[in-house]
Design an enzyme around this catalytic site. Structure first.
Site, PDB file in Angstrom:
ATOM      1  N   GLU A 108       0.796  -1.065   0.083  1.00 27.89           N
ATOM      2  CA  GLU A 108       0.159   0.042  -0.044  1.00 27.89           C
ATOM      3  C   GLU A 108       0.602   1.185  -0.048  1.00 27.89           C
ATOM      4  O   GLU A 108       1.931   1.249   0.740  1.00 27.89           O
ATOM      5  CB  GLU A 108      -0.901  -0.039   1.221  1.00 27.89           C
ATOM      6  CG  GLU A 108      -1.823  -1.115   1.077  1.00 27.89           C
ATOM      7  CD  GLU A 108      -2.895  -1.005   2.147  1.00 27.89           C
ATOM      8  OE1 GLU A 108      -4.457  -1.259   1.792  1.00 27.89           O
ATOM      9  OE2 GLU A 108      -2.655  -0.913   3.209  1.00 27.89           O
ATOM     10  N   CYS A 128       6.146  -7.231   6.781  1.00 23.16           N
ATOM     11  CA  CYS A 128       7.507  -6.700   7.699  1.00 23.16           C
ATOM     12  C   CYS A 128       7.913  -8.028   8.316  1.00 23.16           C
ATOM     13  O   CYS A 128       6.960  -8.711   9.039  1.00 23.16           O
ATOM     14  CB  CYS A 128       7.012  -5.666   8.632  1.00 23.16           C
ATOM     15  SG  CYS A 128       8.430  -4.951   9.321  1.00 23.16           S
ATOM     16  N   GLY A 184       6.688  -2.222   5.975  1.00 25.90           N
ATOM     17  CA  GLY A 184       8.085  -2.758   6.109  1.00 25.90           C
ATOM     18  C   GLY A 184       9.128  -2.038   6.848  1.00 25.90           C
ATOM     19  O   GLY A 184       8.836  -0.729   6.932  1.00 25.90           O
ATOM     20  N   GLU A 185      10.177  -2.563   6.914  1.00 21.61           N
ATOM     21  CA  GLU A 185      11.466  -1.899   7.463  1.00 21.61           C
ATOM     22  C   GLU A 185      12.262  -1.503   6.424  1.00 21.61           C
ATOM     23  O   GLU A 185      13.288  -2.524   5.859  1.00 21.61           O
ATOM     24  CB  GLU A 185      11.865  -2.713   8.764  1.00 21.61           C
ATOM     25  CG  GLU A 185      13.220  -2.320   9.190  1.00 21.61           C
ATOM     26  CD  GLU A 185      13.252  -0.852   9.589  1.00 21.61           C
ATOM     27  OE1 GLU A 185      12.643  -0.303  10.484  1.00 21.61           O
ATOM     28  OE2 GLU A 185      14.141  -0.043   8.940  1.00 21.61           O
ATOM     29  N   LEU A 239      10.794   5.606  18.352  1.00 17.35           N
ATOM     30  CA  LEU A 239      11.509   5.413  19.525  1.00 17.35           C
ATOM     31  C   LEU A 239      10.559   4.537  20.547  1.00 17.35           C
ATOM     32  O   LEU A 239      10.751   3.424  20.859  1.00 17.35           O
ATOM     33  CB  LEU A 239      11.952   6.614  19.983  1.00 17.35           C
ATOM     34  CG  LEU A 239      12.862   6.594  21.537  1.00 17.35           C
ATOM     35  CD1 LEU A 239      13.961   5.766  21.157  1.00 17.35           C
ATOM     36  CD2 LEU A 239      12.983   7.837  21.833  1.00 17.35           C
TER      37      LEU A 239
END
Ligand code: SAH
Ligand code: SF4
Length: 392
Positions: A108, A128, A184-185, A239
């Site tokens: 997407e 992911c 995703g990373e 974080l």
């Protein structure tokens, strides 16, 4: 609002076999493709201009190339765009596309318009490998890295949708920014993301400046400094907690790269200054990471670092195990940071009605009950516990 808008796919094969896409090739590769067609390598410059400056998708339109070359290109190549499976526009004008790639995998892409500009949020992977417990994408099993062409292609589809070709000057762009904050990373797919962003930044094509691009990572320490050195784009860090215990509980990657290492990598990010600060994203989870003590611990953790905070109200999805912090709690949290001299903005959720807000992206279009989704999510976390690097 749903606007089903099937785009006819560019046929990926002809009578002469599969046709290779050109979007995603870097300059050297495009020149080599010209040589393969019996052409001089400098033809690549013209082609690049047509593809990335003019947005042409049809070789027939490339009128300053010889008829013979246009015919050869059409025989062996396609320009290359992902296919739009579904397009939805939110009541707040946020637009989301479900895109399919040549092998049928899907991801997407979201456009978040502001008054006279806006950011395109692009995906870097299908699903992911990580399993942040508040993130819908993290429950998705099917994963592969997206190629550079598939990553650039997402931005090009968005530009097609708004007719933003040829490339306008920076001031008049509607699609003015890119945030690599979709599925995703990105730093687990560094090579392809870097290649894609270099294509996007090239000044005789899409020509988007590095300051208009932000890459968000959950904290893949070894690639953070590399991203700064090779790309120089803005950095955002997910974080979400100021201490290892809290962070590990909600983000398993923290076991692999704990806060001490993460913060050292952020501090070493090239070019940070008061006019170029790192963004800390912080999802507000009720009773988990949202107390005044957490805010004060953040101030300690980031002391002396040119940074700003982006507080993200948790976007719920069916089956999620968290709730969003109360507005008053978020306000009090922001105030503590603000009083300590930080910029702390609370992100306005966009596109909630079409599940386009942060952390809601997921390609699984099956309609499952909340209970079924939760069962699936838990199974996915067990299976993928701890995550890991995807080697495509
Ligand atoms: N994988 C990258 C980029 C994609 S996620 C990363 O994790 O940084 C983009 C942002 O949305 C991240 O800060 C992520 O933590 C946040 N996010 C994920 N799920 C969310 C949710 N349900 N509500 C609010 N923010 C969420
Ligand atoms: Fe992956 Fe980012 Fe979602 Fe974590 S927050 S599961 S890293 S997409």
């Amino acid at each position: 609002m749903n606007h089903p808008r099937p785009t006819p796919p560019e046929p990926a094969s002809s009578a002469h076999g599969p046709r290779a896409p050109l979007v995603g090739l870097d300059r050297a590769e495009l020149a080599a493709a010209m040589v393969d067609l019996g052409e001089k390598p400098f033809r690549a410059k013209q082609l690049w201009h047509w593809i990335y400056h003019r947005g042409a998708t049809d070789f027939a339109a490339m009128t300053d190339l010889s008829k013979d070359l246009r015919a050869k290109l059409a025989e062996h190549h396609v320009v290359g765009r992902p296919v739009i499976v579904r397009e939805q526009t939110s009541s707040d004008r946020t637009r989301k596309w479900l895109l399919a790639f040549a092998d049928g995998e899907k991801a997407e892409t979201v456009f978040i318009p502001e008054e006279d500009r806006g950011a395109v949020c692009i995906s870097s992977q299908v699903g992911c490998t990580l399993t942040c417990r508040f993130c819908h994408t993290g429950t998705q099993r099917l994963v592969r890295n997206l190629s550079a062409g598939e990553i650039v292609g997402q931005f090009m589809v968005a530009r097609d949708s708004y007719g933003e070709w040829p490339t306008p000057t920076d001031e008049s762009r509607m699609l003015s920014n890119i945030v690599v904050m979709g599925m995703g990373e990105p730093l687990y797919n560094f090579e392809e993301v870097a290649k894609a962003l270099k294509i996007v930044m090239a000044d005789d094509g899409i020509a988007l400046g590095k300051r208009r691009i932000t890459l968000s990572t959950s904290g893949v320490v070894p690639e953070i400094v590399r991203a700064g050195e090779e790309l120089g784009v803005n950095l955002a860090i997910s974080l979400h907690a100021p201490d290892d215990d809290t962070r590990t509980a909600i983000m398993p990657i923290n076991k692999k790269y704990p806060l001490k290492e993460l913060m050292a990598a952020v501090r070493a990010y090239p070019g940070l200054s008061n006019s170029r600060r790192v963004t800390f994203e912080y999802v507000m989870l009720k009773g988990i990471n949202d107390t005044p003590a957490h805010a004060r611990a953040l101030i300690k953790l980031t002391a002396g670092l040119p940074c700003k905070f982006n507080l993200i109200p948790f976007n719920a999805w069916p089956g999620a195990i968290y709730e969003c912090s109360d507005p008053d709690t978020i306000e009090a949290f922001a105030q503590i940071l603000y009083n300590a001299g930080y910029t702390a903005t609370v992100r306005t959720p966009r596109g909630r009605d079409i599940l386009a807000a942060c952390g809601q992206l997921k390609t699984d279009s099956e309609r499952l009950s909340a209970r079924e989704q939760r069962a699936r999510a838990e199974a996915a976390w067990r299976e993928k516990d701890g995550g890991g690097q995807l080697h495509a």
